[in-house]
Design a protein around this motif. Structure first.
Motif, PDB file in Angstrom:
ATOM      1  N   ILE A 212       0.877  -1.170   0.000  1.00 51.95           N
ATOM      2  CA  ILE A 212       0.000   0.000   0.000  1.00 51.95           C
ATOM      3  C   ILE A 212       0.910   1.214   0.000  1.00 51.95           C
ATOM      4  O   ILE A 212       1.679   1.433   0.946  1.00 51.95           O
ATOM      5  CB  ILE A 212      -0.933   0.015   1.217  1.00 51.95           C
ATOM      6  N   GLY A 213       0.861   1.979  -1.077  1.00 52.74           N
ATOM      7  CA  GLY A 213       1.668   3.189  -1.189  1.00 52.74           C
ATOM      8  C   GLY A 213       0.812   4.428  -1.040  1.00 52.74           C
ATOM      9  O   GLY A 213      -0.403   4.356  -0.862  1.00 52.74           O
ATOM     10  N   GLY A 214       1.454   5.586  -1.114  1.00 52.91           N
ATOM     11  CA  GLY A 214       0.731   6.852  -1.037  1.00 52.91           C
ATOM     12  C   GLY A 214       0.224   7.195   0.342  1.00 52.91           C
ATOM     13  O   GLY A 214      -0.717   7.984   0.480  1.00 52.91           O
ATOM     14  N   VAL A 215       0.839   6.602   1.391  1.00 51.05           N
ATOM     15  CA  VAL A 215       0.510   6.980   2.762  1.00 51.05           C
ATOM     16  C   VAL A 215       1.751   7.624   3.386  1.00 51.05           C
ATOM     17  O   VAL A 215       2.812   7.678   2.767  1.00 51.05           O
ATOM     18  CB  VAL A 215       0.037   5.770   3.602  1.00 51.05           C
ATOM     19  N   SER A 216       1.594   8.135   4.594  1.00 56.89           N
ATOM     20  CA  SER A 216       2.677   8.886   5.243  1.00 56.89           C
ATOM     21  C   SER A 216       3.102  10.077   4.388  1.00 56.89           C
ATOM     22  O   SER A 216       4.286  10.409   4.279  1.00 56.89           O
ATOM     23  CB  SER A 216       3.879   7.987   5.547  1.00 56.89           C
ATOM     24  N   VAL A 217       2.109  10.707   3.735  1.00 58.37           N
ATOM     25  CA  VAL A 217       2.368  11.904   2.931  1.00 58.37           C
ATOM     26  C   VAL A 217       1.595  13.097   3.493  1.00 58.37           C
ATOM     27  O   VAL A 217       1.242  14.015   2.765  1.00 58.37           O
ATOM     28  CB  VAL A 217       2.019  11.665   1.438  1.00 58.37           C
ATOM     29  N   LEU A 243       3.117  -2.053   4.062  1.00 60.95           N
ATOM     30  CA  LEU A 243       2.629  -0.681   4.190  1.00 60.95           C
ATOM     31  C   LEU A 243       3.831   0.244   4.147  1.00 60.95           C
ATOM     32  O   LEU A 243       4.621   0.306   5.094  1.00 60.95           O
ATOM     33  CB  LEU A 243       1.839  -0.512   5.486  1.00 60.95           C
ATOM     34  N   MET A 244       3.974   1.002   3.071  1.00 60.45           N
ATOM     35  CA  MET A 244       5.217   1.712   2.788  1.00 60.45           C
ATOM     36  C   MET A 244       5.358   3.006   3.588  1.00 60.45           C
ATOM     37  O   MET A 244       4.430   3.802   3.687  1.00 60.45           O
ATOM     38  CB  MET A 244       5.295   2.023   1.289  1.00 60.45           C
TER      39      MET A 244
END
Length: 373
Positions: A212-217, A243-244
């Motif tokens: 799962i990308g596009g998190v912690s942004v 979870l990236m």
């Protein structure tokens, strides 16, 4: 060479206990992966990283491509030999770093950007990301995706996942090594229907693992939990889930409870360099004057090299004296803390008590706002 076995499912949550087999060893999940961006964890030797309990580390495709270059690493015998790390390695595709650059030009085929030193224009797309990662030789490599910022409107996010899906297919076609597992990356910002669509189409491509990308942004913990809740049901149960870029201890525990298996973040070593250390009772800022005469270990319940041998007062002194050893000892402690946290999580899952473990840890840790911040 690569396999994943689901060993146990917690009876009271979605938390999972698994095992990955790679060419360079076994990885017990859930697992945290310390980050060695340039092929090294800052302030730590490989022996120190291993002594902390690390089973796998992460390095960065973008940065290693810029220097020293994947050709040199390949001539050295690959990334494992180059950095003297004999356990598994994961390399990300470079997408997050490229898309966070201020001056870039995104096309249907990839991204043009400027070299951070020479100013030379460089192109990175799915073909190039695979060639670089194949040369580096990590055990797990990542598909090239578009990582969009938060917030993004749904129209752009919809266009973006189509690009990510198209690039995922290109990565599969360009990937040349059977001893490397290529993971697909689910994008879709905070929109449930886009996360579902992206995950379902990636499943049809049958990657050996999914991220799962596009998190912690910048979306915050509540939206992070929502994204995982919206995405996890659409990921295959028999493949590892990564979870990236996550994160803080509370982020990791919340995400384990939602069925995630793998995590990475620069926080343990980055915080160590700024004198912030994690403990079972919250974070400590060891440059604070209260620690000048504090002869207790950083965390009395911790068994790391730092806590067994040194006091808070000594670390306070090292930071004030600008001694390099301060970053090393603090990094040893923080990396050990993270790896011990996921070790405890694995035990709790095996005993069907993960949610109780998480609640007890967070109550003691004081995740809502702890000590010296």
């Amino acid at each position: 060479m690569f396999s994943f076995e689901l060993l146990h499912q917690d009876r009271h949550s979605r938390a999972r206990r698994g095992r990955l087999q790679t060419p360079h060893g076994v990885i017990e999940t859930p697992i945290f992966m310390p980050v060695g961006t340039h092929g090294a964890l800052k302030a730590l030797t490989p022996d120190q990283v291993e002594a902390c309990g690390a089973q796998i580390i992460l390095s960065n495709t973008y940065h290693l491509h810029l220097k020293p270059g994947e050709g040199l690493v390949e001539k050295a015998g690959g990334l494992h030999r180059f950095m003297h790390w004999n356990k598994p390695i994961l390399t990300d595709s470079g997408g997050f770093q490229v898309f966070s650059l201020p001056k870039k030009r995104i096309t249907a085929d990839g991204v043009f950007f400027r070299h951070e030193v020479s100013g030379e224009e460089i192109f990175l797309g799915p073909q190039q990301a695979m060639e670089i990662q194949n040369a580096l030789g990590a055990d797990i490599i990542m598909a090239f995706d578009e990582c969009i910022p938060y917030p993004s409107d749904i129209g752009y996010a919809r266009q973006s996942i189509q690009k990510t899906l198209r690039w995922a297919e290109c990565c599969l076609k360009a990937h040349r090594r059977s001893d490397q597992a290529l993971f697909g990356i689910v994008q879709g910002s905070v929109y449930p229907e886009l996360r579902r669509e992206c995950a379902e189409q990636l499943r049809q491509l049958d990657f050996p693992g999914y991220a799962i990308g596009g998190v912690s942004v910048g979306e915050g913990l509540e939206l992070l939990k929502k994204v995982v809740d919206d995405t996890e049901p659409h990921l295959p149960a028999d493949k590892p889930r990564y979870l990236m870029g996550v994160g803080l201890p509370e982020d990791i525990l919340e995400s384990i409870e939602r069925g995630m298996d793998m995590f990475d973040c620069v926080i343990p070593t980055r915080y160590a360099r700024s004198a912030t250390l994690f403990t079972s009772r919250g974070k400590l800022r060891l440059t604070h004057r209260r620690y000048r005469r504090d002869f207790f270990p950083v965390d009395a319940s911790c068994g790391c090299y730092c806590c067994r041998n040194f006091s808070r007062a000594y670390l306070h002194h090292l930071y004030n004296a600008n001694e390099i050893l301060s970053a090393t000892l603090a990094a040893i402690h923080n990396v050990h803390f993270y790896l011990d946290l996921v070790r405890q999580a694995r035990e709790a899952i095996e005993q069907n008590r993960f949610s109780a473990f998480k609640a007890s840890f967070l109550q003691q840790y004081g995740a809502a706002g702890n000590s010296d911040d």
